[in-house]
Design an enzyme around this catalytic site. Structure first.
Site, short mmCIF file in Angstrom:
data_model
loop_
_atom_site.label_atom_id
_atom_site.label_comp_id
_atom_site.label_asym_id
_atom_site.label_seq_id
_atom_site.Cartn_x
_atom_site.Cartn_y
_atom_site.Cartn_z
N ARG A 48 -6.58 11.29 22.40
CA ARG A 48 -5.58 10.68 23.29
C ARG A 48 -5.11 11.61 24.40
O ARG A 48 -4.81 11.17 25.49
CB ARG A 48 -4.36 10.25 22.45
CG ARG A 48 -4.65 8.97 21.72
CD ARG A 48 -3.47 8.56 20.87
NE ARG A 48 -3.67 7.22 20.36
CZ ARG A 48 -3.29 6.12 21.00
NH1 ARG A 48 -2.69 6.19 22.15
NH2 ARG A 48 -3.52 4.94 20.47
N ASP A 91 -8.09 5.49 24.18
CA ASP A 91 -7.47 4.83 23.03
C ASP A 91 -8.64 4.17 22.30
O ASP A 91 -9.23 3.19 22.78
CB ASP A 91 -6.46 3.78 23.52
CG ASP A 91 -5.96 2.90 22.38
OD1 ASP A 91 -6.47 3.05 21.24
OD2 ASP A 91 -5.07 2.07 22.63
N LYS A 145 -13.20 9.98 4.03
CA LYS A 145 -12.39 9.44 2.96
C LYS A 145 -10.93 9.65 3.29
O LYS A 145 -10.66 10.56 4.07
CB LYS A 145 -12.74 10.10 1.61
CG LYS A 145 -12.52 11.62 1.64
CD LYS A 145 -11.74 12.17 0.50
CE LYS A 145 -10.29 11.97 0.53
NZ LYS A 145 -9.44 13.15 0.54
N HIS A 175 -16.87 15.16 1.57
CA HIS A 175 -17.42 16.46 1.97
C HIS A 175 -17.84 17.31 0.77
O HIS A 175 -18.61 18.25 0.93
CB HIS A 175 -16.46 17.22 2.91
CG HIS A 175 -15.32 17.89 2.22
ND1 HIS A 175 -14.17 17.22 1.88
CD2 HIS A 175 -15.12 19.17 1.82
CE1 HIS A 175 -13.33 18.07 1.30
NE2 HIS A 175 -13.88 19.26 1.25
N LYS A 179 -21.35 20.32 -0.13
CA LYS A 179 -21.24 21.71 -0.60
C LYS A 179 -22.53 22.09 -1.31
O LYS A 179 -23.03 21.33 -2.14
CB LYS A 179 -20.05 21.87 -1.55
CG LYS A 179 -18.70 21.70 -0.85
CD LYS A 179 -17.55 21.92 -1.82
CE LYS A 179 -16.23 21.50 -1.21
NZ LYS A 179 -15.43 22.57 -0.66
N GLU A 213 -6.09 23.77 -6.61
CA GLU A 213 -5.81 24.34 -5.29
C GLU A 213 -4.51 25.11 -5.35
O GLU A 213 -3.58 24.71 -6.06
CB GLU A 213 -5.68 23.23 -4.25
CG GLU A 213 -6.92 22.40 -4.07
CD GLU A 213 -6.74 21.37 -2.97
OE1 GLU A 213 -7.09 21.67 -1.83
OE2 GLU A 213 -6.23 20.27 -3.26
N HIS A 237 -13.57 13.09 -4.65
CA HIS A 237 -14.24 14.35 -5.00
C HIS A 237 -14.46 14.49 -6.51
O HIS A 237 -15.54 14.84 -6.96
CB HIS A 237 -13.43 15.55 -4.51
CG HIS A 237 -13.08 15.49 -3.05
ND1 HIS A 237 -13.92 14.97 -2.10
CD2 HIS A 237 -11.97 15.88 -2.37
CE1 HIS A 237 -13.35 15.06 -0.90
NE2 HIS A 237 -12.16 15.60 -1.04
N LYS A 335 -2.23 20.48 -6.68
CA LYS A 335 -1.86 21.43 -5.62
C LYS A 335 -0.86 22.42 -6.21
O LYS A 335 -0.20 22.13 -7.20
CB LYS A 335 -1.21 20.69 -4.47
CG LYS A 335 -2.11 19.58 -3.92
CD LYS A 335 -2.27 19.69 -2.43
CE LYS A 335 -3.20 18.64 -1.88
NZ LYS A 335 -4.48 19.11 -1.45
C1 BG6 Z 1 -9.51 16.81 1.00
C2 BG6 Z 1 -8.15 16.43 0.51
O1 BG6 Z 1 -10.39 15.70 0.94
O2 BG6 Z 1 -10.05 17.86 0.20
C3 BG6 Z 1 -7.24 17.63 0.52
O3 BG6 Z 1 -7.62 15.41 1.35
C4 BG6 Z 1 -7.86 18.78 -0.25
O4 BG6 Z 1 -5.97 17.30 -0.03
C5 BG6 Z 1 -9.28 19.05 0.22
O5 BG6 Z 1 -7.05 19.93 -0.04
C6 BG6 Z 1 -9.98 20.06 -0.67
O6 BG6 Z 1 -11.22 20.41 -0.11
P1 BG6 Z 1 -11.87 21.83 -0.37
O7 BG6 Z 1 -13.20 21.77 0.34
O8 BG6 Z 1 -10.94 22.83 0.25
O9 BG6 Z 1 -11.98 22.01 -1.85
#
Ligand code: BG6
Length: 489
Positions: A48, A91, A145, A175, A179, A213, A237, A335
């Site tokens: 934007r 936009d 996601k 993602h 990995k 995390e 994940h 977390k």
């Molecule tokens: C994301 C989540 O998809 O993955 C985050 O939305 C999370 O909350 C993250 O921290 C963790 O990814 P990675 O690659 O750091 O383990």
């Protein structure tokens, strides 16, 4: 099915955002520097803010330099890469505004549209792309996601996109599948003869999957508070990891062969009733504490208001099929936990009878395969061994790891850990969907997760507080101890 043409351009919607600058641009740069981007491949950032292409390239340069640390950015590679980049202020949900993208794409015939945007915009952007003629059969659309917040909303998004794109054109990113270590799970299971005959309920006692995390939610709370750990991590994940551990051998590495097997696992997950949800799940939310040696605020302080969103989940999951009947899977993610660790632990059963007798029996520990995915990439097989020396009490036993440190095995002067997005972006460019999530997979995962969320609601299960820097609420330990096991910390 005819092979998809190689993409010749990528349009990054949300191109000036955090994901694009931290992950997507550096990934594209590294792919380019290693010679993976097709000649003439163009990169158009769309966002934007009114920025000039030059000012935007400068932002990208800083992001690439930061990501490349400690190595330096190669000036020639950067010159080639930056010449590919263009910027347009648009936009993304307005077909009129998207004319700027039509113009920037010029004669590109197979563009990728990457939606690094809030899921609430997916439907609007998909429709706007169709309305201005950009959703051609050679184009691809990439979604991050979470696809929706539950089954119904994910179906709405998938239905709307299906009006303009076929399933083969839709690339849903998780993602974790990009990995290296996650893909290595497939190699470990199916490129070795050793494990597969043991990979079942005759030999395996239980499985643990931990995605821990240290970071808190921080500034992301407006998104996170609506989702929580179950929808943010477990639905995608954690379930992907579970699928790779539990799936049957696919017939080949073809996208559909692999994804068919994952869907079967998702369909076999036992649904939670309200009663089971209370017995087999734990919700937590971090309170103030000490994380990484520093005082850490409570989630509710970061959010600035009371909240019923969980930042920690532990679950006991059963997979109702022949291979896994009777083998519980314990999952936990959260977390503000004491360390960053993504780990899969396969706990084997003990030997059927001990010949050692007496004191040695107490030393006898069942084998365990521990797969560390991050931060360190390590595979350890815990084996029993005779402790050296002599003793009047008979043979002393000791457990020792047979260790495959991927870091050591693959470290070298030029070794660089690739960003997960590099693999995934390259796959979108060449049109390989194997590491992307198919529609039925996303929807099966939501169906199961919705069941848990509903059971929590019916049982009025509020998250239990845990101090930041701890391993979650006490209930997470009770959950696994009730089943006669312990977390493999
Ligand atoms: C994301 C989540 O998809 O993955 C985050 O939305 C999370 O909350 C993250 O921290 C963790 O990814 P990675 O690659 O750091 O383990």
């Amino acid at each position: 099915m005819p092979k998809a043409p190689e993409a010749d351009a990528i349009v990054l919607f949300g191109g000036a955002g955090d994901l694009a600058l931290r992950m997507l641009f550096p990934s594209l740069y590294f792919l380019d520097a290693d010679g993976f981007l097709p000649d003439g491949f163009r990169i158009i950032a769309a966002a934007r803010s009114a920025l000039t292409p030059d000012a935007f390239r400068e932002e990208v340069r800083e992001a690439v330099i930061a990501r490349a640390q400690p190595t330096a950015v190669d000036p020639d590679a950067w010159a080639r890469f930056s010449a590919r980049i263009d910027y347009r202020a648009v936009d993304a949900t307005d077909p009129e505004s998207l004319k700027a993208i039509v113009e920037a794409l010029g004669d590109a015939r197979a563009p990728i549209f990457y939606l690094a945007l809030s899921p609430s915009l997916y439907i609007g952007v998909g429709r706007a792309l169709a309305a201005c003629g950009l959703a051609t059969p050679a184009s691809r659309i990439v979604l991050e996601k979470p696809i929706g917040r539950d089954l119904a909303s994910s179906q709405r998004i998938n239905d709307a996109l299906a009006e303009a794109f076929t399933e083969e054109q839709v690339f849903r990113i998780d993602h974790y599948l990009g990995k290296e270590t996650v893909q290595n799970l497939i190699a470990l299971r199916f490129a070795n003869t050793l494990f597969e005959p043991l990979w079942n309920n005759l030999t395996i006692d239980h499985v643990q999957i931990t995605v821990a995390e240290t970071e808190g939610v921080g500034e992301r709370w407006p998104y996170y508070d609506e989702y929580g750990a179950l929808r943010d991590m477990v639905q995608n994940h954690v379930l992907q990891l579970l699928c790779l551990v539990a799936m049957e051998p696919p017939s080949d590495m073809d996208a559909d062969s692999l994804r068919n097997e994952k869907v079967k696992v998702l369909r076999s997950l036992r649904r939670f009733s309200r009663h089971e949800a209370v017995a087999a799940s734990v919700r937590g939310q971090y309170a103030a504490g000490v994380a990484q040696g520093q005082a850490a605020e409570a989630y509710e302080t970061e959010r600035g208001a009371a909240s019923e969103t969980e930042t920690f989940v532990a679950l006991r999951v059963d997979i109702d099929n022949w291979r896994w009947a009777g083998v519980p899977f314990f999952l936990r993610t959260g977390k503000r936990l004491p360390e960053r660790r993504t780990q899969i632990a396969i706990q084997f059963k003990g030997v059927p009878h001990s010949i050692f007798g007496g004191a040695a029996d107490g030393d006898l520990i069942a084998n365990r395969l521990v797969i560390d995915l991050q931060p360190d990439e390590d595979i350890e097989l815990i084996l029993m061994n005779k402790a050296p020396g002599i003793s009047q009490r008979g043979m002393r036993l000791q457990s020792l790891p047979l260790s495959l440190s991927l870091l050591k095995a693959y470290s070298g002067p030029n070794a660089r850990r690739r960003i997960a997005y590099e693999r995934l972006l390259l796959d979108v460019i060449v049109g390989n969907s194997a590491l992307f999530v198919r529609r039925d997979e996303v929807e099966e995962a939501w169906r199961w997760v919705d069941g848990i969320a509903e059971a929590w609601g019916e049982a009025a299960m509020a998250p239990k507080p845990y101090p930041a820097g701890s391993w979650g609420p006490a209930g997470a330990f009770a959950l696994i101890e009730r089943a006669g096991r312990a977390w493999s910390d």
